[in-house]
Motif scaffolding. Sequence first.
Motif, short mmCIF file in Angstrom:
data_model
loop_
_atom_site.label_atom_id
_atom_site.label_comp_id
_atom_site.label_asym_id
_atom_site.label_seq_id
_atom_site.Cartn_x
_atom_site.Cartn_y
_atom_site.Cartn_z
N LEU A 194 0.84 -1.20 0.00
CA LEU A 194 0.00 0.00 0.00
C LEU A 194 0.87 1.25 0.00
O LEU A 194 1.67 1.46 0.91
CB LEU A 194 -0.90 0.01 1.24
CG LEU A 194 -1.73 1.28 1.43
CD1 LEU A 194 -2.89 1.30 0.45
CD2 LEU A 194 -2.24 1.38 2.85
N ARG A 195 0.68 2.09 -1.03
CA ARG A 195 1.47 3.33 -1.11
C ARG A 195 0.66 4.45 -0.46
O ARG A 195 -0.25 5.00 -1.05
CB ARG A 195 1.81 3.63 -2.55
CG ARG A 195 2.73 2.55 -3.15
CD ARG A 195 3.11 2.87 -4.56
NE ARG A 195 3.98 4.03 -4.62
CZ ARG A 195 4.29 4.66 -5.74
NH1 ARG A 195 3.79 4.25 -6.89
NH2 ARG A 195 5.09 5.72 -5.74
N ALA A 196 1.01 4.74 0.78
CA ALA A 196 0.22 5.71 1.56
C ALA A 196 0.48 7.15 1.12
O ALA A 196 -0.43 7.97 1.07
CB ALA A 196 0.53 5.55 3.04
N LEU A 197 1.74 7.45 0.80
CA LEU A 197 2.10 8.80 0.34
C LEU A 197 2.99 8.67 -0.90
O LEU A 197 3.93 7.88 -0.90
CB LEU A 197 2.85 9.56 1.43
CG LEU A 197 2.09 9.90 2.72
CD1 LEU A 197 3.02 10.50 3.75
CD2 LEU A 197 0.93 10.85 2.43
N ARG A 198 2.66 9.47 -1.91
CA ARG A 198 3.43 9.36 -3.17
C ARG A 198 3.97 10.74 -3.55
O ARG A 198 3.24 11.60 -4.02
CB ARG A 198 2.53 8.87 -4.29
CG ARG A 198 1.75 7.60 -3.93
CD ARG A 198 0.85 7.26 -5.08
NE ARG A 198 -0.16 6.32 -4.64
CZ ARG A 198 -0.74 5.43 -5.44
NH1 ARG A 198 -0.41 5.36 -6.70
NH2 ARG A 198 -1.64 4.61 -5.00
N GLU A 199 5.23 10.95 -3.27
CA GLU A 199 5.96 12.17 -3.65
C GLU A 199 5.16 13.43 -3.30
O GLU A 199 4.93 14.29 -4.15
CB GLU A 199 6.30 12.12 -5.14
CG GLU A 199 7.23 10.95 -5.42
CD GLU A 199 7.61 10.82 -6.88
OE1 GLU A 199 7.01 11.50 -7.71
OE2 GLU A 199 8.52 10.04 -7.16
N VAL A 200 4.78 13.51 -2.05
CA VAL A 200 4.01 14.66 -1.58
C VAL A 200 4.97 15.83 -1.30
O VAL A 200 5.98 15.66 -0.63
CB VAL A 200 3.23 14.29 -0.30
CG1 VAL A 200 2.63 15.52 0.35
CG2 VAL A 200 2.16 13.27 -0.62
N SER A 201 4.64 16.99 -1.85
CA SER A 201 5.46 18.18 -1.62
C SER A 201 4.56 19.36 -1.26
O SER A 201 3.53 19.56 -1.91
CB SER A 201 6.27 18.55 -2.87
OG SER A 201 7.16 17.52 -3.20
N PHE A 202 4.95 20.10 -0.26
CA PHE A 202 4.26 21.35 0.09
C PHE A 202 5.09 22.10 1.11
O PHE A 202 6.05 21.55 1.66
CB PHE A 202 2.85 21.06 0.66
CG PHE A 202 2.85 20.30 1.95
CD1 PHE A 202 2.91 20.93 3.18
CD2 PHE A 202 2.82 18.89 1.94
CE1 PHE A 202 2.92 20.21 4.36
CE2 PHE A 202 2.82 18.17 3.13
CZ PHE A 202 2.88 18.83 4.33
N SER A 203 4.74 23.35 1.32
CA SER A 203 5.40 24.09 2.39
C SER A 203 4.36 24.92 3.12
O SER A 203 3.32 25.27 2.56
CB SER A 203 6.52 24.97 1.84
OG SER A 203 5.98 25.90 0.94
N VAL A 204 4.65 25.21 4.38
CA VAL A 204 3.74 25.99 5.21
C VAL A 204 4.51 27.19 5.73
O VAL A 204 5.63 27.04 6.24
CB VAL A 204 3.20 25.14 6.40
CG1 VAL A 204 2.26 25.96 7.27
CG2 VAL A 204 2.50 23.89 5.90
N GLN A 205 3.92 28.37 5.58
CA GLN A 205 4.59 29.60 6.03
C GLN A 205 4.32 29.83 7.52
O GLN A 205 3.27 29.43 8.04
CB GLN A 205 4.08 30.81 5.23
CG GLN A 205 4.31 30.72 3.74
CD GLN A 205 5.78 30.58 3.36
OE1 GLN A 205 6.63 31.29 3.90
NE2 GLN A 205 6.08 29.66 2.47
#
Lengths: 318, 243
Positions: A19-30
């Motif tokens: 099971l691939r739970a996360l796939r190349e997740v990218s983000f940023s929070v200020q």
Amino acid sequence: MRSVPIISVSNLSKSFGSLRALREVSFSVQRGEIFAYLGPNGAGKTTTIRILGGLLPRDAGEVSICGADVAREPVFVKERIGVVPDESNLYPELTCRRNLEYLGELYGLRRGMRSAKATELLEFFALTGRADTPFGALSRGLKRRLTIAAALVHEPEVVFLDEPTSGLDVPSARALRELIRSINRRGATVFLTTHNLQEAEVLSQRVLILIQGRVAALGTPAEIRQRVQRLNLLAVTFSPQIEVAPLLKACPAVLQASFQNGVWRLEVTEAHAALQQLVSFAEAAGVRLSEISTMTASLEDAFMSLLTECTTKEEARP
Amino acid sequence: MRQFRRAYAISRKDIESYYGKPPLVTWGLLFPAVLLLSLYVKDPTTYLAIAPGIIAMTLLFGSTSMAAIVVTFEKRAGTFQRLLLAPLSMRTIILGKAASASAYGLATALVLTLGLKFALGMTLVDPVIFLVGLILGASCFSLLGLTAAVIVREVFEAMTLMNFVRFPVLFISGVFMPLSQLPSWLQPLALLSPLTYVVDLLQIGVTGRSAIGGPVVSVLAGLLFLLASALLAELLFRRAAFQ
């Protein structure tokens, strides 16, 4: 110049067996933001929080919180974050005050500071009257409040809230939302996961929608709503009421129809053509179009549209 | 130093929440006290030969059970996650949990010892070695209790797993009979049990006699077992933390 993000996630991946739970997740929070992390059940929200909170190792990708990697410098990062899990999990046998003081000890607060902080938080969360009540004897809403208070005992720079209002009644959920705003006003960055899209819309400055472990959308609620503005939404009332099958058959411009509180909510390809078809349908069926209006897409509409889009894409994959 | 203070906080809270409760204290003391009293009533001249073994057994059951129960209970309740979310190294968590379980084991063993001293007139010929034996045993056994707790999910599973180890160990470690009276094929196995060295140190403390080769051998062996238990606990805790 844009400031350095307080949370930066790049190509984060995590699998549990096949099971691939996360796939190349990218983000940023200020810094100072309320950032909502949305997704259906099993999308990977809690997995992300567990990785960011240092409870789960990642398979690949980079994660930086307050300038440090939680996997390499867990103590440094944990001193700067507060995590509110989806279950209220403080010590049931300890009183509210003792729970806060104990957690203060674990975060290295000195005795005087611990006591003052516990008093301040009990007051801020309107729990002063319950200071000597064991956590296990509190109601669900009060337990939730104390669990959030416990995450703030060391004045974290970032607070992770996993489904903060889940299972609460309307007044408690509303009060908690106001508290989340207050926490943010006190200077903490808030990372919020929720199923409640309305909650995300009213609370957060930016939203990430995660579907099947992938980032489906990222932006302000307005930006995400705009993604589905191309879909025209009509609210239509027929008198007397009609069946959905003949409606869809007679009006090819209507893509989807749902009925709620006496009003048909129609997702149409093009409003003009749909209106013509609806009028013809009403005449042929001998019913009256008693009310018709255009609708603005909500975050929930956007979410549902993205969910359908992603599910269709996923099913089409070989 | 900061991590030591946090480990102390964990221990203090555990003692406050679990170990300090009167039912738990009596539970740890009742069985060994009744056992020793029965032996004394039966034959007041020979009970001393078995007293160090019973004290070691109290230490073994007290330290392992409590460490395992507390951690398994906290894992089930979700409160163990609070420790993993806090800025604590894995060693700090282990130290905090093991220290409180050790304190419980030590307290019950000491109360039993004092009871024997004042009620039945038992004397200690070497109190320092006796205390070293108690401390080494309590530390080693509580760490073993922690390792059992992270392997399983339920309290009863932890108890089953530990009983599977504890009862054979009781049999081979010279608790109820001197090592010299064990069958010859069992005697080498006795040397693989940490309880053997704890019983020997307590025996030296009470009677001045060693069954193995003197206090240095037993202290060194006890330290080796302590180190091995600590390494095992750390390895398993690191693995379990991410499950």
